[in-house]
Design a protein around this motif. Structure first.
Motif, PDB file in Angstrom:
ATOM      1  N   GLU A  79       0.839  -1.200   0.000  1.00  0.00           N
ATOM      2  CA  GLU A  79       0.000   0.000   0.000  1.00  0.00           C
ATOM      3  C   GLU A  79       0.875   1.253   0.000  1.00  0.00           C
ATOM      4  OE1 GLU A  79      -2.923  -0.026   3.141  1.00  0.00           O
ATOM      5  OE2 GLU A  79      -3.366   2.098   2.826  1.00  0.00           O
ATOM      6  N   ALA A  80       1.902   1.254   0.846  1.00  0.00           N
ATOM      7  CA  ALA A  80       2.800   2.414   0.905  1.00  0.00           C
ATOM      8  C   ALA A  80       3.572   2.561  -0.405  1.00  0.00           C
ATOM      9  CB  ALA A  80       3.764   2.261   2.080  1.00  0.00           C
ATOM     10  N   PHE A  81       4.016   1.442  -0.949  1.00  0.00           N
ATOM     11  CA  PHE A  81       4.781   1.457  -2.199  1.00  0.00           C
ATOM     12  C   PHE A  81       3.928   2.025  -3.337  1.00  0.00           C
ATOM     13  CE2 PHE A  81       6.206  -0.423  -6.161  1.00  0.00           C
ATOM     14  CZ  PHE A  81       7.584  -0.268  -6.107  1.00  0.00           C
ATOM     15  N   ALA A  82       2.691   1.535  -3.433  1.00  0.00           N
ATOM     16  CA  ALA A  82       1.794   2.002  -4.500  1.00  0.00           C
ATOM     17  C   ALA A  82       1.531   3.499  -4.362  1.00  0.00           C
ATOM     18  CB  ALA A  82       0.485   1.215  -4.457  1.00  0.00           C
ATOM     19  N   ARG A  83       1.316   3.936  -3.130  1.00  0.00           N
ATOM     20  CA  ARG A  83       1.022   5.358  -2.883  1.00  0.00           C
ATOM     21  C   ARG A  83       2.240   6.222  -3.200  1.00  0.00           C
ATOM     22  NH1 ARG A  83       0.177   5.127   2.542  1.00  0.00           N
ATOM     23  NH2 ARG A  83       2.382   5.605   2.796  1.00  0.00           N
ATOM     24  N   ASP A  84       3.411   5.794  -2.719  1.00  0.00           N
ATOM     25  CA  ASP A  84       4.617   6.613  -2.876  1.00  0.00           C
ATOM     26  C   ASP A  84       5.084   6.692  -4.321  1.00  0.00           C
ATOM     27  OD1 ASP A  84       4.521   6.873  -0.174  1.00  0.00           O
ATOM     28  OD2 ASP A  84       6.221   5.544   0.253  1.00  0.00           O
ATOM     29  N   HIS A  85       4.850   5.620  -5.088  1.00  0.00           N
ATOM     30  CA  HIS A  85       5.455   5.550  -6.421  1.00  0.00           C
ATOM     31  C   HIS A  85       4.440   5.530  -7.550  1.00  0.00           C
ATOM     32  CE1 HIS A  85       9.313   4.982  -4.513  1.00  0.00           C
ATOM     33  NE2 HIS A  85       8.889   3.911  -3.878  1.00  0.00           N
ATOM     34  N   GLY A  86       3.170   5.725  -7.213  1.00  0.00           N
ATOM     35  CA  GLY A  86       2.161   5.800  -8.265  1.00  0.00           C
ATOM     36  C   GLY A  86       1.896   4.477  -8.962  1.00  0.00           C
ATOM     37  N   PHE A  87       2.055   3.377  -8.236  1.00  0.00           N
ATOM     38  CA  PHE A  87       1.694   2.078  -8.800  1.00  0.00           C
ATOM     39  C   PHE A  87       0.219   1.806  -8.533  1.00  0.00           C
ATOM     40  CE2 PHE A  87       5.487  -0.641  -9.965  1.00  0.00           C
ATOM     41  CZ  PHE A  87       6.389   0.407 -10.021  1.00  0.00           C
ATOM     42  N   GLU A  88      -0.358   1.002  -9.408  1.00  0.00           N
ATOM     43  CA  GLU A  88      -1.736   0.577  -9.224  1.00  0.00           C
ATOM     44  C   GLU A  88      -1.728  -0.798  -8.554  1.00  0.00           C
ATOM     45  OE1 GLU A  88      -5.655  -0.528 -11.972  1.00  0.00           O
ATOM     46  OE2 GLU A  88      -3.747  -0.014 -12.922  1.00  0.00           O
ATOM     47  N   SER A  89      -2.542  -0.946  -7.523  1.00  0.00           N
ATOM     48  CA  SER A  89      -2.677  -2.251  -6.866  1.00  0.00           C
ATOM     49  C   SER A  89      -3.856  -2.976  -7.491  1.00  0.00           C
ATOM     50  CB  SER A  89      -2.922  -2.039  -5.370  1.00  0.00           C
ATOM     51  OG  SER A  89      -3.381  -3.246  -4.793  1.00  0.00           O
ATOM     52  N   ILE A  90      -3.626  -4.201  -7.961  1.00  0.00           N
ATOM     53  CA  ILE A  90      -4.745  -4.948  -8.542  1.00  0.00           C
ATOM     54  C   ILE A  90      -4.863  -6.321  -7.894  1.00  0.00           C
ATOM     55  CG2 ILE A  90      -4.749  -3.778 -10.783  1.00  0.00           C
ATOM     56  CD1 ILE A  90      -3.222  -6.102 -11.911  1.00  0.00           C
ATOM     57  N   GLU A  91      -6.093  -6.765  -7.729  1.00  0.00           N
ATOM     58  CA  GLU A  91      -6.340  -8.130  -7.260  1.00  0.00           C
ATOM     59  C   GLU A  91      -6.426  -9.005  -8.499  1.00  0.00           C
ATOM     60  OE1 GLU A  91      -9.686  -8.675  -4.574  1.00  0.00           O
ATOM     61  OE2 GLU A  91      -9.933 -10.748  -5.262  1.00  0.00           O
ATOM     62  N   TYR A  92      -5.462  -9.919  -8.652  1.00  0.00           N
ATOM     63  CA  TYR A  92      -5.454 -10.718  -9.881  1.00  0.00           C
ATOM     64  C   TYR A  92      -6.061 -12.094  -9.684  1.00  0.00           C
ATOM     65  CZ  TYR A  92      -1.056 -12.805  -8.115  1.00  0.00           C
ATOM     66  OH  TYR A  92      -0.092 -13.440  -7.367  1.00  0.00           O
ATOM     67  N   GLY A  93      -6.545 -12.362  -8.491  1.00  0.00           N
ATOM     68  CA  GLY A  93      -7.208 -13.641  -8.256  1.00  0.00           C
ATOM     69  C   GLY A  93      -7.278 -13.920  -6.778  1.00  0.00           C
ATOM     70  N   ARG A  94      -7.658 -15.156  -6.464  1.00  0.00           N
ATOM     71  CA  ARG A  94      -7.715 -15.614  -5.080  1.00  0.00           C
ATOM     72  C   ARG A  94      -6.959 -16.930  -4.973  1.00  0.00           C
ATOM     73  NH1 ARG A  94     -11.046 -12.861  -0.944  1.00  0.00           N
ATOM     74  NH2 ARG A  94     -11.545 -10.926  -2.002  1.00  0.00           N
TER      75      ARG A  94
END
Ligand SMILES: [Zn+2]
Length: 399
Positions: free
Chosen positions: A174-189
């Motif tokens: 979460e911090a990485f995505a926020r700091d670096h503008g990455f998108e977090s995606i759920e690709y499955g379970r």
């Protein structure tokens, strides 16, 4: 549940039992949907000398506890139940000790047919430190090891490696995505319904895709730390401007949550499943990677692990496919920058079902397994991660 078990315990003591042992393995908690922490499954395994041994929490090892004397217990260190036959010797242990007062306490780890591998880390009041080697008594050839602990009042966590729990990884992501503008995606379970999360960034039309995966094998934390150094370096250097980047920080959440030595929830070694893709965590990762790889000129693929030494498992020495020049550049960078560059082994076994083999045969990419030594120190972990990122980015920018 703790209260219930302790009530049973005090009942047993009231009946005159000097000590008790709860058979923990008959009450393995069900998988949690969403991978959230499950503190309610924590349970007392046994109790002596004012100290309660607690297990069954998320990332705890799989232990049976036997009281062997006042302030002394033996804990079995067991592999995941679904493992059929011998399992890769990565004997994970992790348990808590709840002390009513400061006291000495002896824990004998009994590995059965396996041997002690991971030096203990002791965590108390937010401080984490390795246990002094003088307090680790190994019975040769290493099937039993006794830890002589000096406990302070309260909870002490004893662990084979710094666990990097699913919650901690989610917080990092979460911090990485926020700091670096990455998108977090759920690709499955996963098989037990845990979220499979990837981080993506970069121009969708970039020629080069950089893929990094880690934590297929639960105890391999030094590899995961190198993955994080790799990711931070890529992002910190603005890698998303010159490449499409796809990061999978927790490829086997069921295995990590379950305190497994090796496998997912169903007894499958995920890094032997890439040709069969029976595990949802593997098939979902493949679907995501293949969708991202579609139409790219170049794909760089890294899978970060740990073993008894730092080593790179590469494509075969005569590999002449796509990205062969990248392999030469990465190897040259390691040689130039590292005082002790990792050996480079091209013993590619196409039948083994590793992610690296799949990357070579299906993605036509120069797939690499980056192995860090179990007990690698931070500077080495950082150097391998950042140099690998530098080489990948330099390659993407040269195209
Ligand atoms: Zn591994």
């Amino acid at each position: 549940m703790i209260a219930d078990v302790l009530k049973q315990a005090s009942g047993a003591l009231a009946l005159g039992a000097a000590a008790f042992s709860v058979s923990a393995c008959t009450t393995v908690p069900a998988g949690n949907t969403g991978g959230g922490a499950s503190a309610d499954t924590k349970a007392a395994l046994c109790q002596t000398g004012g100290v309660t041994v607690l297990g069954l929490f998320e990332t705890a090892g799989r232990h049976h506890c036997t009281v062997t004397g006042p302030g002394a217990v033996t804990l079995s260190v067991d592999p995941e139940a679904a493992a059929a036959g011998p399992i890769n010797p990565s004997p994970w242990y992790r348990f808590e000790l709840e002390a009513e007062r400061g006291t000495g306490f002896a824990v004998t780890l009994d590995y059965g047919d396996y041997r002690h591998r991971y030096n203990p880390l002791i965590e108390h009041d937010g401080d984490i430190a390795p246990l002094d080697a003088a307090r680790v008594l190994r019975e040769e050839p290493g099937n039993r090891v006794t830890l002589s602990l000096a406990l302070d009042v309260g909870t002490t966590l004893v662990s084979g490696r710094n666990a990097r729990t699913p919650d901690q990884i989610a917080a990092w992501s979460e911090a990485f995505a926020r700091d670096h503008g990455f998108e977090s995606i759920e690709y499955g379970r996963s098989a037990q319904g845990r979220v499979l999360e990837a981080l993506v960034a970069g121009n969708e039309r970039e020629d080069t895709l950089i893929v990094a995966v880690t934590r297929q094998h639960p105890p391999e934390v030094s590899g995961a730390q190198a993955f994080e150094a790799f990711a931070e370096r890529l992002a910190g250097q603005g890698g998303g401007r010159d490449a499409r980047i796809l990061l999978i920080p927790l490829a086997n959440p069921d295995g990590v949550a379950g305190g497994h030595w090796r496998h997912g929830a169903r007894g499958v070694d995920l890094n032997r499943d890439w040709y069969t893709a029976e595990e949802p965590a593997v098939s979902a990762a493949q679907a995501l990677i293949e969708a991202e790889a579609e139409g790219r000129d170049q794909i760089l693929f890294f899978d970060f692990h740990s073993t008894n030494r730092t080593v790179i498992y590469s494509p075969p020495d005569d590999y002449a496919g796509r990205g062969a020049d990248f392999l030469a550049q990465l190897r040259a960078l390691y040689a130039a920058e590292l005082s002790n560059p990792p050996p480079w082994e091209g013993a590619h076994n196409p039948g083994k079902g590793t992610s690296k083999g799949w990357a070579i045969s299906v993605l036509e990419a120069p797939g690499l397994t980056v192995e860090l030594a179990d007990h690698a120190e931070s500077p080495e972990i950082e150097a391998v991660g950042t140099l690998t990122a530098d080489a990948a980015l330099s390659y993407a920018r040269s195209r």
